[in-house]
Design a protein around this motif. Structure first.
Motif, PDB file in Angstrom:
ATOM      1  N   LEU A 132      -2.827  16.121   3.562  1.00 46.25           N
ATOM      2  CA  LEU A 132      -4.755  15.985   3.060  1.00 46.25           C
ATOM      3  C   LEU A 132      -4.529  15.174   4.434  1.00 46.25           C
ATOM      4  N   SER A 133      -3.937  13.772   5.094  1.00 50.83           N
ATOM      5  CA  SER A 133      -4.114  12.938   6.016  1.00 50.83           C
ATOM      6  C   SER A 133      -4.465  13.337   7.483  1.00 50.83           C
ATOM      7  N   TYR A 134      -3.560  15.143   7.635  1.00 52.18           N
ATOM      8  CA  TYR A 134      -3.179  15.133   8.761  1.00 52.18           C
ATOM      9  C   TYR A 134      -4.788  16.090   8.732  1.00 52.18           C
ATOM     10  N   THR A 135      -5.140  16.852   7.924  1.00 56.29           N
ATOM     11  CA  THR A 135      -6.417  17.635   7.891  1.00 56.29           C
ATOM     12  C   THR A 135      -7.741  16.967   8.291  1.00 56.29           C
ATOM     13  N   THR A 136      -7.169  15.571   7.269  1.00 58.69           N
ATOM     14  CA  THR A 136      -8.811  14.949   7.796  1.00 58.69           C
ATOM     15  C   THR A 136      -9.075  14.406   9.478  1.00 58.69           C
TER      16      THR A 136
ATOM     17  N   LEU B  61      -8.897   5.330   3.252  1.00 62.35           N
ATOM     18  CA  LEU B  61      -9.451   4.677   4.496  1.00 62.35           C
ATOM     19  C   LEU B  61      -9.689   5.425   5.491  1.00 62.35           C
ATOM     20  N   ILE B  62      -8.104   6.383   5.746  1.00 63.36           N
ATOM     21  CA  ILE B  62      -8.348   7.430   6.664  1.00 63.36           C
ATOM     22  C   ILE B  62      -9.615   8.068   6.728  1.00 63.36           C
ATOM     23  N   GLN B  63      -9.785   9.084   5.465  1.00 65.07           N
ATOM     24  CA  GLN B  63     -10.431   9.698   5.488  1.00 65.07           C
ATOM     25  C   GLN B  63     -12.763   8.781   5.318  1.00 65.07           C
ATOM     26  N   GLY B  64     -11.883   7.535   5.238  1.00 62.08           N
ATOM     27  CA  GLY B  64     -13.458   6.873   4.847  1.00 62.08           C
ATOM     28  C   GLY B  64     -14.129   6.734   6.497  1.00 62.08           C
TER      29      GLY B  64
ATOM     30  N   PRO C  98       0.584  -1.573  -0.273  1.00 62.98           N
ATOM     31  CA  PRO C  98       0.648  -0.021   0.002  1.00 62.98           C
ATOM     32  C   PRO C  98       0.367   1.170  -0.014  1.00 62.98           C
ATOM     33  N   GLY C  99       0.818   2.466  -0.395  1.00 60.37           N
ATOM     34  CA  GLY C  99       0.977   3.563  -0.294  1.00 60.37           C
ATOM     35  C   GLY C  99       0.308   4.647   0.503  1.00 60.37           C
ATOM     36  N   VAL C 100       1.106   5.783   0.580  1.00 51.33           N
ATOM     37  CA  VAL C 100       0.414   6.697   1.058  1.00 51.33           C
ATOM     38  C   VAL C 100      -1.064   6.997   0.910  1.00 51.33           C
ATOM     39  N   GLU C 101      -1.279   7.415  -0.445  1.00 49.96           N
ATOM     40  CA  GLU C 101      -2.645   6.895  -1.108  1.00 49.96           C
ATOM     41  C   GLU C 101      -3.583   6.728  -0.375  1.00 49.96           C
ATOM     42  N   SER C 102      -3.192   4.976  -0.108  1.00 49.34           N
ATOM     43  CA  SER C 102      -4.051   4.603   0.170  1.00 49.34           C
ATOM     44  C   SER C 102      -4.977   4.470   1.271  1.00 49.34           C
ATOM     45  N   TYR C 103      -3.522   4.045   2.654  1.00 45.37           N
ATOM     46  CA  TYR C 103      -3.783   4.919   4.148  1.00 45.37           C
ATOM     47  C   TYR C 103      -4.930   6.483   4.346  1.00 45.37           C
TER      48      TYR C 103
END
Length: 468
Positions: free
Chosen positions: A263-267, A233-236, A225-230
């Motif tokens: 974007l992951s941190y912002t979410t 799911l984090i956004q989900g 998995p990549g950063v985008e994959s995580y």
């Protein structure tokens, strides 16, 4: 004048006297007459009456009418000594697809197959592109099996593009999953992007459990998995309000050596603040720096808003002061949010201080900010401070709300000034106050100047009384 050659009445003879035949002969004979001194191009087929395949390809590509392009293609195909280039097939497929003549594409594909050229991935890339632009998910779906019919093993990029077309139509999510499952049986190995396309689609469709199962399958099949994959799911998880599950994914991500994107941190910060888990949100903000991702203005503003919503404006003030250590300067949103939070808690003096700082840093306060301060200061009897706010905003050339004028005018002016004030106020109210109002109309400037002079006179009178 074009002479029609006399031949027997065979089919070939009839073809050579057709309008397309005349068109070809006129085109190429004219070309040779205009270039009598040029040598013959080596790649032309001497047996072909219309030149090289490259030349015919350019002729097809230059046609604005796709049906004429198809007619030229068909006519040239009937000559026994002529063979179209692969590019001619690709150009014609794209031309027919973009003009909506999709029913003619199968005929071009059949001719390409019978031409003896090896089937390439580029041909099907063009075909998928045509069906994607035409918003035909069923056709895109069938293209996968058409590749197999042509004895061509689809590549992961073809699978991914078809899946993207399918998931962009809500009713085709299950078909996308069906295709994903059958791809391995046909020798197509899904890659990280394949899983990402499906996980994002199911998360947006509120099917988090399916997305999470796909993530598990990804790990089982040694697909990294990549950063985008995580992030998907984090956004989900955050969308479903399951912020603890999202935090576990972040921990897993960090343990495996990935650096989460902004974007992951912002979410996560947004979700923690909405769940009033402000302590965890602030710890995450501080942790970002240690993990190689400096917080930006969006992250800080998210924290400031989170603290202000919970009535913790002093903590929000600390966040604003911490920004300088990360080389990030507050913007107008930072100040507006903080001043609003301070006013909500009755800390008008602090709010006034940050209004001054905001203006000194080159930002124009929204009229709601000044109105909030003036209203609060007046309610506590701090008339001088309220007048200071009005004067500060006026000097900066910004608008005041009509409510602000109605509060401040009776305090500053005497009853015998009412006629003059009414005239100024009528001019001032001609200005339409909107969300992006900045400059002040001449009527408002006059009113502001008048009020300022009245204040100066009052101050002089106070000083004079004190002296006596």
């Amino acid at each position: 004048m074009i002479r029609r050659p006399i031949h027997n009445s065979s089919a070939a003879s009839r073809l050579l006297t057709s309008p397309i035949s005349l068109f070809f002969r006129f085109l190429f004979s004219s070309s040779s007459e205009n270039n009598t001194h040029e040598p013959i191009v080596s790649n032309q087929n001497p047996k072909s009456p219309f030149g090289s395949p490259t030349r015919v390809q350019k002729l097809i590509a230059s046609q604005s009418d796709p049906l004429l392009a198809k007619e030229i293609f068909d006519y040239a195909s009937q000559h026994p000594s002529f063979r179209h280039s692969q590019s001619s097939h690709l150009v014609l497929i794209l031309k027919l697809g973009r003009s909506g003549h999709l029913n003619l594409i199968d005929d071009v594909l059949a001719k390409h197959r019978s031409s003896g050229y090896p089937v390439t991935g580029e041909l099907f890339t063009y075909l998928i592109k045509v069906y994607a632009e035409a918003k035909l998910p069923e056709k895109a779906f069938k293209t996968f099996y058409k590749m197999i019919e042509f004895n061509f093993t689809p590549q992961p990029k073809h699978l991914n593009r078809i899946l993207e077309v399918l998931v962009s139509h809500r009713g085709y999510l299950q078909k996308a999953l069906e295709l994903f499952k059958s791809a391995r049986l046909h020798g197509v190995m899904p890659n990280t992007r394949t899983y990402n396309v499906l996980m994002r689609a199911f998360c947006l469709n509120d099917d988090l459990s399916i997305a999470y199962k796909l993530f598990g399958k990804m790990l089982e099949r040694d697909v990294v998995p990549g950063v985008e994959s995580y992030r998907i799911l984090i956004q989900g998880f955050c969308r479903k309000g399951q912020v603890n599950g999202a935090m576990e994914l972040l921990e897993d991500m960090l343990n495996k050596g990935f650096v989460p994107d902004r974007l992951s941190y912002t979410t996560l910060l947004n979700s923690l603040c909405r769940k009033t888990q402000l302590r965890e949100a602030y710890k995450l903000l501080c942790r970002m720096k240690l993990k190689g991702c400096n917080p930006d203005i969006v992250h800080y503003n998210t924290m400031i808003l989170g603290f202000c919503r919970q009535g913790r404006a002093m903590d929000a003030r600390k966040v604003l002061e911490d920004m300088s250590s990360s080389c990030c300067s507050p913007d107008s949103v930072s100040y507006r949010t903080l001043i609003g939070g301070l006013c909500d808690q009755g800390m008008f003096e602090e709010g006034k201080k940050y209004l001054q700082e905001m203006i000194s840093n080159g930002f124009s306060p929204h009229f709601s900010v000044s109105n909030c301060l003036v209203k609060g200061l007046c309610s506590f009897g701090k008339v001088e401070e309220a007048c200071d706010v009005v004067e500060l905003v006026m000097k900066n050339g910004d608008a005041l709300h009509s409510d602000t004028w109605e509060m401040i005018i009776p305090i500053v002016c005497k009853e015998d000034d009412s006629e003059k004030i009414q005239r100024f106020l009528e001019d001032a109210m001609k200005v339409e106050i909107s969300g992006d109002t900045r400059l002040v109309d001449a009527g408002i400037i006059a009113l502001g100047s008048y009020l300022s002079s009245k204040r100066q006179m009052k101050r002089m009178n106070v000083r004079e009384r004190r002296r006596l």
